[in-house]
Design a protein around this motif. Structure first.
Motif, mmCIF file in Angstrom:
data_model
loop_
_atom_site.group_PDB
_atom_site.id
_atom_site.type_symbol
_atom_site.label_atom_id
_atom_site.label_comp_id
_atom_site.label_asym_id
_atom_site.label_seq_id
_atom_site.Cartn_x
_atom_site.Cartn_y
_atom_site.Cartn_z
ATOM 1 N N GLY A 399 0.814 -1.213 0.000
ATOM 2 C CA GLY A 399 0.000 0.000 0.000
ATOM 3 C C GLY A 399 0.846 1.261 0.000
ATOM 4 O O GLY A 399 1.810 1.378 0.761
ATOM 5 N N SER A 402 -0.756 7.331 -0.010
ATOM 6 C CA SER A 402 -2.091 7.879 -0.257
ATOM 7 C C SER A 402 -3.144 6.931 0.298
ATOM 8 O O SER A 402 -4.101 7.359 0.975
ATOM 9 N N GLU A 403 -3.003 5.651 0.006
ATOM 10 C CA GLU A 403 -3.957 4.657 0.491
ATOM 11 C C GLU A 403 -3.890 4.518 2.004
ATOM 12 O O GLU A 403 -4.924 4.415 2.676
ATOM 13 N N TYR A 408 -7.751 3.478 2.261
ATOM 14 C CA TYR A 408 -8.160 2.742 1.064
ATOM 15 C C TYR A 408 -7.337 1.458 0.998
ATOM 16 O O TYR A 408 -6.524 1.235 0.101
ATOM 17 N N CYS A 409 -7.546 0.631 2.013
ATOM 18 C CA CYS A 409 -6.807 -0.613 2.180
ATOM 19 C C CYS A 409 -7.602 -1.455 3.178
ATOM 20 O O CYS A 409 -8.341 -0.913 3.990
ATOM 21 N N LYS A 427 0.957 8.125 -4.080
ATOM 22 C CA LYS A 427 0.668 7.457 -5.353
ATOM 23 C C LYS A 427 1.280 8.203 -6.537
ATOM 24 O O LYS A 427 1.823 7.576 -7.456
ATOM 25 N N ASP A 472 -10.272 3.367 -8.745
ATOM 26 C CA ASP A 472 -9.984 4.064 -7.489
ATOM 27 C C ASP A 472 -10.725 5.389 -7.403
ATOM 28 O O ASP A 472 -11.180 5.798 -6.324
ATOM 29 N N TYR A 479 -5.784 11.253 -7.920
ATOM 30 C CA TYR A 479 -4.611 11.170 -7.046
ATOM 31 C C TYR A 479 -3.812 12.469 -7.001
ATOM 32 O O TYR A 479 -3.236 12.819 -5.955
#
Length: 553
Positions: A399, A402-403, A408-409, A427, A472, A479
């Motif tokens: 990951g 950003s995630e 977002y994981c 990202k 995403d 992003y």
């Protein structure tokens, strides 16, 4: 030892935390080289005998006692030859200090105690050490040396006091970890000390990875006026001999090794490679595995792993579901072939159906949604951990920052793993890092040269592929927008109003802020990863998990 000449051997080495005997052996080997070269003194880095940072390990008295005993043993073993300066703990009464021990002729001739204790960023030295008054200079042969220990050189007072009390050369042992732009920051500060005191300065830093931190060396010697006489390499271990001569204006270093310091893109990538390499070596692992999805994050992690460990020590695993696209299968295969890594395929469809069947009665009447998506991620995590346990290969998680920032994981899913080489890489930087690696190859990379990451992997819209046609950007801002907002909230601690004033949508900024705060519990349980910035998720940024504050702006 000539009255007007002084040879100093600088050892930019990679100690291992807790390996007192191994670190002492490295010191002895360096001393033997210094002796063979006719050096007057060998200098080693801050807390070298214990490795750095020890964190609370140093509070265990048996450990601190063993470190002090090893230093005194080193003095006895290395009596016939150059003096040694080595970092280690020192107990004075009931107080424990970060010290630099000076050994000569089989004896301890000086013990310098650290004055300024850093207590920000990744440092917690006030928790474990006591500060001391400024130690005066000590004499080795014809030279009076003043030693500000690491943080002591980041403030003007210690160097100025040493100059006023007779120091002729400043020798600064360090444990200074990397972050983006750190070499320039250090150079500017050390030039300031030289200008203020009028003395030559030796800045000696360690190298190597320790948990999330990477120590990048970049040791240097500056003459009065700030002229660079010696520049040791970044990230590489190195031992070099520096000759000082005394003239009418005092001591000066003769020109020596000048290594090129890499630009930031290369330095960041090298830090990722070294961080993984040393984490593996220092924890006893030889091989890794990772889930290779056909996406950009797993592609760059596989490349970092191949460069750090060699492709033969990297197992890639494709875990397709019903939503995995054909191009993802193709792209994962091409990445593995380009790198020369093993690729195994473990479909999760059967396991997914079994979980669905097991939960069917309890889920009756509930709409399918994120729960079913996360089951897929957690099944992949289960399969990968089973392979890790069975074959003794450490699982890497993939990951990006950003995630990790916005959650977002999937915890216990794609967050599974022992280490994350890109945890501190947004990202947008992942994209550029892939392009940099495709265009550059260096001798320290164990993976193959060339465009190992296919163009389609870099250019296709990112997707978790947990539902049909998922992207995403269905769940997140683009992003380039997300990363700019996160840079403000995380890296610069800006207010919502300040970020909105830069032209970003207020509702979007507030949403990102909310996601950042509610994801703290995931980051708390995440794998360690390489620190690339001064605001990496772990020691640099310590936020409460239960937190109701939201910026009213």
């Amino acid at each position: 030892m000539a009255a007007d000449r002084f040879r100093l051997t600088l050892a930019q080495l990679n100690p291992v935390v807790g390996d007192i005997a191994g670190n002492a052996a490295k010191a002895r080997a360096a001393w033997a080289e210094a002796k063979a070269a006719g050096a007057d003194m060998l200098a080693l880095t801050e807390m070298f005998i214990t490795g750095y940072q020890t964190q609370d390990l140093i509070l265990k008295q048996v450990f601190a006692d063993a470190a002090e005993a090893a230093i005194l043993s080193l003095a006895a073993d290395c009596a016939d030859g150059p003096a040694i300066g080595i970092g280690g703990p020192a107990r004075v009464g009931k107080r424990l200090h970060n010290a630099w021990w000076v050994l000569q002729g089989g004896k301890l001739v000086a013990k310098v105690l650290k004055h300024h204790l850093p207590n920000s960023d990744v440092f917690d030295e006030k928790r474990i050490f006591s500060p001391a008054d400024v130690s005066g200079p000590y004499r080795i042969g014809p030279v009076r040396i003043g030693t500000p220990i690491c943080e002591d050189a980041w403030h003007p007072d210690v160097a100025e006091t040493l100059a006023e009390t007779g120091a002729e050369i400043l020798l600064v042992p360090n444990g200074s970890p990397y972050h983006r732009g750190k070499p320039d920051l250090r150079l500017n500060l050390m030039v300031a000390r030289v200008v203020e005191t009028g003395l030559p300065l030796v800045y000696l830093n360690m190298v190597g990875g320790q948990d999330d931190q990477v120590f990048d060396g970049s040791s240097m010697v500056l003459n009065p006026g700030g002229t660079l006489a010696v520049q040791m390499p970044q990230f590489d271990t190195c031992l070099t001999h520096v000759d000082f001569t005394r003239g009418p204006e005092g001591w000066r270093a003769e020109p020596g090794l000048i290594a090129e310091i890499p630009r930031i893109w290369e330095a960041d990538y090298r830090a990722c490679v070294m961080g993984l390499q040393d984490y593996m070596a220092k924890t006893g692992f030889r091989k890794v595995l990772l889930g290779l999805s056909g996406g950009i994050d797993s592609a760059i992690v596989a490349t970092i792993a191949a460069d750090a460990l060699g492709p033969e020590n990297v197992r890639c695993v494709m875990l397709p579901s019903a939503y995995t696209s054909e191009h993802s299968l193709e792209d994962a295969g091409e990445v593995a072939r380009n790198l020369g890594c093993r690729l195994d395929t473990v479909p999760i469809g059967g396991a997914q159906a079994a979980v669905g069947e097991a939960l069917a009665d309890l889920f009756t009447g509930a709409e399918p949604g994120i729960t079913e998506e996360n089951v897929q991620s957690r099944l992949r995590g289960l399969m990968l951990m089973a392979l890790s346990n069975k074959f003794g290969e450490m699982l890497l998680t993939t990951g990006n920052k950003s995630e990790m920032a916005v959650g977002y994981c999937t915890i216990y899913g794609d967050m599974n793993g022992g280490y994350n080489p890109i945890k501190d890489m947004y990202k947008t930087r992942v994209f550029e890092t892939c392009r940099w690696r495709n265009d550059h190859h260096r001798p320290w990379m164990k993976g193959p040269a060339g465009a190992v990451i296919p163009e389609r992997v870099i250019t296709k819209p990112p997707s978790a592929e947990l539902r049909p046609d998922q992207k995403d950007q269905d769940s997140l801002p683009p992003y380039e927008v997300l990363d700019a907002i996160l840079d403000g909230l995380v890296d610069r601690e800006l207010s919502v109003a300040e970020i909105v004033a830069q032209g970003y949508d207020h509702a979007t900024v507030k949403r990102v802020e909310h996601l950042l705060y509610i994801s703290e519990y995931k980051r708390f349980q995440s794998a360690p990863g390489v620190r690339l910035t001064p605001r990496a998720f772990w020691l640099d940024r310590r936020y409460p998990i239960a937190n109701r504050f939201r910026d009213p702006g």
